[in-house]
Design a protein around this motif. Structure first.
Motif, PDB file in Angstrom:
ATOM      1  N   LYS A  49     -39.842  24.127  14.001  1.00 19.68           N
ATOM      2  CA  LYS A  49     -40.094  24.388  15.420  1.00 19.68           C
ATOM      3  C   LYS A  49     -39.110  23.573  16.248  1.00 19.68           C
ATOM      4  N   LEU A  50     -38.340  24.262  17.103  1.00 21.03           N
ATOM      5  CA  LEU A  50     -37.367  23.607  17.965  1.00 21.03           C
ATOM      6  C   LEU A  50     -38.099  22.826  19.051  1.00 21.03           C
ATOM      7  N   ASP A  51     -37.741  21.560  19.200  1.00 20.92           N
ATOM      8  CA  ASP A  51     -38.347  20.687  20.202  1.00 20.92           C
ATOM      9  C   ASP A  51     -37.209  19.987  20.930  1.00 20.92           C
ATOM     10  N   ILE A  52     -37.055  20.252  22.230  1.00 23.51           N
ATOM     11  CA  ILE A  52     -35.938  19.680  22.976  1.00 23.51           C
ATOM     12  C   ILE A  52     -36.435  18.763  24.087  1.00 23.51           C
ATOM     13  N   GLY A  53     -35.570  17.854  24.490  1.00 26.62           N
ATOM     14  CA  GLY A  53     -35.870  16.884  25.527  1.00 26.62           C
ATOM     15  C   GLY A  53     -35.774  15.484  24.961  1.00 26.62           C
ATOM     16  N   VAL A  54     -35.496  14.515  25.806  1.00 25.86           N
ATOM     17  CA  VAL A  54     -35.351  13.134  25.356  1.00 25.86           C
ATOM     18  C   VAL A  54     -36.692  12.619  24.858  1.00 25.86           C
ATOM     19  N   GLU A  55     -36.676  12.065  23.647  1.00 26.67           N
ATOM     20  CA  GLU A  55     -37.900  11.531  23.052  1.00 26.67           C
ATOM     21  C   GLU A  55     -37.543  10.310  22.211  1.00 26.67           C
ATOM     22  N   THR A  56     -38.416   9.297  22.274  1.00 24.32           N
ATOM     23  CA  THR A  56     -38.252   8.109  21.440  1.00 24.32           C
ATOM     24  C   THR A  56     -39.334   8.120  20.374  1.00 24.32           C
ATOM     25  N   ASP A  57     -38.936   8.047  19.110  1.00 28.36           N
ATOM     26  CA  ASP A  57     -39.882   8.029  17.993  1.00 28.36           C
ATOM     27  C   ASP A  57     -40.653   6.712  18.022  1.00 28.36           C
ATOM     28  N   THR A  58     -41.975   6.786  18.005  1.00 27.57           N
ATOM     29  CA  THR A  58     -42.800   5.588  18.112  1.00 27.57           C
ATOM     30  C   THR A  58     -42.690   4.692  16.883  1.00 27.57           C
ATOM     31  N   ASP A  59     -42.468   5.271  15.712  1.00 31.75           N
ATOM     32  CA  ASP A  59     -42.373   4.469  14.483  1.00 31.75           C
ATOM     33  C   ASP A  59     -41.023   3.788  14.323  1.00 31.75           C
ATOM     34  N   GLY A 107     -38.280   3.952  16.789  1.00 33.33           N
ATOM     35  CA  GLY A 107     -37.579   3.595  18.013  1.00 33.33           C
ATOM     36  C   GLY A 107     -36.328   4.426  18.257  1.00 33.33           C
ATOM     37  N   PHE A 108     -36.048   5.383  17.380  1.00 33.10           N
ATOM     38  CA  PHE A 108     -34.867   6.226  17.545  1.00 33.10           C
ATOM     39  C   PHE A 108     -35.052   7.171  18.726  1.00 33.10           C
ATOM     40  N   VAL A 109     -33.980   7.364  19.456  1.00 29.96           N
ATOM     41  CA  VAL A 109     -33.963   8.279  20.590  1.00 29.96           C
ATOM     42  C   VAL A 109     -33.307   9.579  20.137  1.00 29.96           C
ATOM     43  N   SER A 110     -33.918  10.712  20.503  1.00 25.89           N
ATOM     44  CA  SER A 110     -33.320  12.006  20.153  1.00 25.89           C
ATOM     45  C   SER A 110     -33.433  12.953  21.339  1.00 25.89           C
ATOM     46  N   VAL A 111     -32.599  13.974  21.323  1.00 28.90           N
ATOM     47  CA  VAL A 111     -32.604  15.004  22.361  1.00 28.90           C
ATOM     48  C   VAL A 111     -33.038  16.346  21.787  1.00 28.90           C
ATOM     49  N   VAL A 112     -32.648  16.636  20.549  1.00 30.67           N
ATOM     50  CA  VAL A 112     -32.977  17.896  19.890  1.00 30.67           C
ATOM     51  C   VAL A 112     -33.606  17.588  18.535  1.00 30.67           C
ATOM     52  N   ARG A 113     -34.744  18.241  18.267  1.00 29.70           N
ATOM     53  CA  ARG A 113     -35.446  18.021  17.006  1.00 29.70           C
ATOM     54  C   ARG A 113     -35.925  19.342  16.422  1.00 29.70           C
ATOM     55  N   LEU A 114     -36.057  19.372  15.096  1.00 28.57           N
ATOM     56  CA  LEU A 114     -36.784  20.431  14.404  1.00 28.57           C
ATOM     57  C   LEU A 114     -38.018  19.749  13.821  1.00 28.57           C
ATOM     58  N   VAL A 115     -39.187  20.278  14.147  1.00 33.46           N
ATOM     59  CA  VAL A 115     -40.450  19.658  13.754  1.00 33.46           C
ATOM     60  C   VAL A 115     -41.144  20.536  12.715  1.00 33.46           C
ATOM     61  N   ASP A 116     -41.879  19.885  11.805  1.00 32.70           N
ATOM     62  CA  ASP A 116     -42.613  20.590  10.751  1.00 32.70           C
ATOM     63  C   ASP A 116     -41.645  21.472   9.956  1.00 32.70           C
TER      64      ASP A 116
END
Length: 151
Positions: free
Chosen positions: A117-127, A129-138
């Motif tokens: 699943k495409l997930d876009i937008g600035v996000e910081t991983d809580t575990d 601390g990495f910052v990402s803009v584009v992710r594929l989830v699950d």
């Protein structure tokens, strides 16, 4: 008895289903995620497919730890993990991938196809601390066949 008429009807019925099956898996390129190489703005395609299942081809960057359930997908083989410390520096040739199951590592120079699943937008991983803009989830992934030219 299965006649030629049955075969033709089956073939036509199967071909009618192919467009809907092909639409179920949308393939995007890393290049198509951004408006241009010079602008970090996400493209209309990225916005349109946000939250839907897509496939992106690339190469698995070496993971930071063997038991991680995430890795970086890159457009070309990488010898080191390319995480950045700020979203403004996020390269346009990588996607963060959160895997559905335990990871099976591939050589960094073997192409893979990742579906998630495409997930876009600035996000910081809580575990991490990495910052990402584009992710594929699950996500799930599989090796891509390679083509040899010449001998």
């Amino acid at each position: 008895m299965f006649t030629r008429r049955h075969f033709l009807i089956s073939a036509l019925a199967s071909s009618a289903l192919l467009p809907s099956l092909a639409a179920a898996e949308q393939t995007l390129t890393m290049k198509s995620l951004y408006k241009s190489k010079d602008q970090p703005d996400l493209s209309d395609a990225a916005q349109a497919f946000n939250g839907t299942e897509v496939t992106i081809n690339g190469f698995m960057a070496p993971p930071l730890k063997p038991d991680a359930k995430f890795f970086v997908l890159a457009t070309e083989p990488m010898a080191i993990c390319p995480f950045c410390d700020a979203a403004s520096q996020w390269p346009q040739n990588i996607v963060l991938v959160y895997t559905r199951d335990a990871m099976r590592l591939y050589n960094y120079d073997v192409g893979i196809a990742v579906t998630g699943k495409l997930d876009i937008g600035v996000e910081t991983d809580t575990d991490t601390g990495f910052v990402s803009v584009v992710r594929l989830v699950d996500a799930t992934y599989r090796g891509r066949p390679t083509v040899s030219i010449g001998f």
